[in-house]
Motif scaffolding. Structure first.
Motif, PDB file in Angstrom:
ATOM      1  N   UNK A  44       0.789  -1.228   0.000  1.00 40.67           N
ATOM      2  CA  UNK A  44       0.000   0.000   0.000  1.00 40.67           C
ATOM      3  C   UNK A  44       0.818   1.274   0.000  1.00 40.67           C
ATOM      4  N   UNK A  45       2.133   1.172  -0.225  1.00 38.67           N
ATOM      5  CA  UNK A  45       3.003   2.353  -0.209  1.00 38.67           C
ATOM      6  C   UNK A  45       3.931   2.349  -1.428  1.00 38.67           C
ATOM      7  N   UNK A  46       4.208   3.537  -1.916  1.00 38.24           N
ATOM      8  CA  UNK A  46       5.247   3.723  -2.916  1.00 38.24           C
ATOM      9  C   UNK A  46       5.115   2.816  -4.120  1.00 38.24           C
ATOM     10  N   UNK A  47       6.213   2.169  -4.478  1.00 39.15           N
ATOM     11  CA  UNK A  47       6.260   1.373  -5.700  1.00 39.15           C
ATOM     12  C   UNK A  47       5.896  -0.085  -5.483  1.00 39.15           C
ATOM     13  N   UNK A  48       5.493  -0.473  -4.265  1.00 40.51           N
ATOM     14  CA  UNK A  48       5.050  -1.842  -4.018  1.00 40.51           C
ATOM     15  C   UNK A  48       3.627  -2.019  -4.552  1.00 40.51           C
TER      16      UNK A  48
END
Length: 339
Positions: A103-107
């Motif tokens: 649920x964050x950044x490039x993940x």
């Protein structure tokens, strides 16, 4: 053709230079400046790997054959909490892995059909899946907020995979059963956002005002941290992940028993509900100005049954010590690996 040693040195050089630049700047300053006032190169999650349900975006610093340290961020922050910590650890010879949580950044989730599940067991299992994908048998784990909880769960349930643990606010393993117990009014007030998220209005409000909401949390959780707009914006970009709102809402609703978890995590959650002890070498940290809900050190010290030390970080340090007190956090990680 360069030798293995030359390749490792070449890989390490940028981080050595970054750490030397930071240390030199700090030494020349007339007086200590807030962390946000020091120019800091951002961490970039320029690596990706399929790991369990996720394609994980992560930063990978330091020598490939170095002792591994995995740094786990919290909500609503991102990997840039470790923008000063990670290069300094790499300069000391550690291989430092800093992943964006689900649920964050490039993940990203590998399948559109996977539940956007934010329960603690899922987040902790993500750490094991990442270690397996990277073929890391054992690592030192360090984190705060959600990251500290995941690190503690891994240390409790997979101790053979953890060399040492650094946990801000100590023992954060909980359960739905424990979360159902009412608290005194002053304590309940600190959890205002959890009750807000339990409503459709809260879900929609967080989706509409994600950055404003996150900045409010930063200010409340670290009331003496004078971060600037650029520091906040660098991390807030990670909250634009398409699954961020769903993961956040599910996490807090699950805690109150208002959202179901996945069956595949049920057995692990049952074990966690027993508040298992942690036997790996551990250093816990607490800022003296932490404005977020957190337990008192004396309430959890007995949960750490191995070599253990608690450190109070003074000087107005709030909820995000790796960014507010990077030198102290680095030292804690180094010391934990030597316990």
């Amino acid at each position: 053709m360069p030798t293995n040693a030359l390749r490792a040195a070449a890989r390490l050089t940028p981080w050595l230079l970054a750490a030397q630049w930071f240390l030199a700047g700090a030494a020349q300053a007339a007086a200590p400046a807030p962390a946000a006032a020091t120019p800091v190169a951002p961490l970039v999650a320029d690596r990706h790997i399929d790991a369990g349900d996720l394609n994980v975006g992560y930063a990978d610093l330091g020598p490939a054959d170095g002792e591994v340290v995995i740094l786990l961020h919290g909500w609503p922050y991102d990997i840039n909490s470790y923008a000063q910590v990670a290069p300094q650890l790499a300069a000391r010879g550690y291989r430092v892995i800093v992943p964006h949580l689900r649920g964050y950044g490039s993940t990203r989730f590998r399948s559109a059909d996977t539940p956007r599940n934010g329960e603690p067991a899922a987040l902790a299992t993500d750490v094991i899946a990442l270690m397996d994908a990277l073929k890391i048998e054992r690592a030192t784990l360090a984190g705060y907020d959600w990251g500290a909880r995941s690190a503690a769960i891994v240390a409790a349930q997979w101790p053979q995979r953890v060399k040492a643990l650094v946990s801000v606010s100590g023992y954060l393993i909980g359960s739905q059963q424990a979360s159902r117990k009412p608290l005194a009014p002053a304590a309940e007030l600190q959890w205002w956002y959890q009750f807000y998220f339990a409503t459709d209005r809260g879900r929609d409000g967080y989706a509409q005002y994600t950055h404003d909401f996150a900045k409010q949390i930063w200010r409340l959780a670290s009331p003496q941290w004078k971060f600037d707009d650029a520091t906040f914006a660098r991390s807030a970009a990670a909250l634009d992940n398409p699954d961020h709102v769903a993961i956040t809402i599910h996490n807090y609703r699950w805690r109150l028993g208002l959202a179901e978890g996945e069956a595949k995590y049920a057995a692990l959650e049952q074990r966690l509900a027993q508040a298992p002890s942690i036997g790996v070498p551990t250093i816990t940290l607490e800022g003296d100005a932490n404005g977020a809900p957190h337990p008192l050190p004396e309430t959890y010290a007995a949960k750490f049954t191995g070599k253990y030390e608690h450190r109070l970080l003074r000087g107005g340090i709030g909820h995000n010590p790796p960014q507010e007190a990077p030198q102290a956090f680095v030292q804690a990680v180094v010391d934990a690996t030597r316990l």
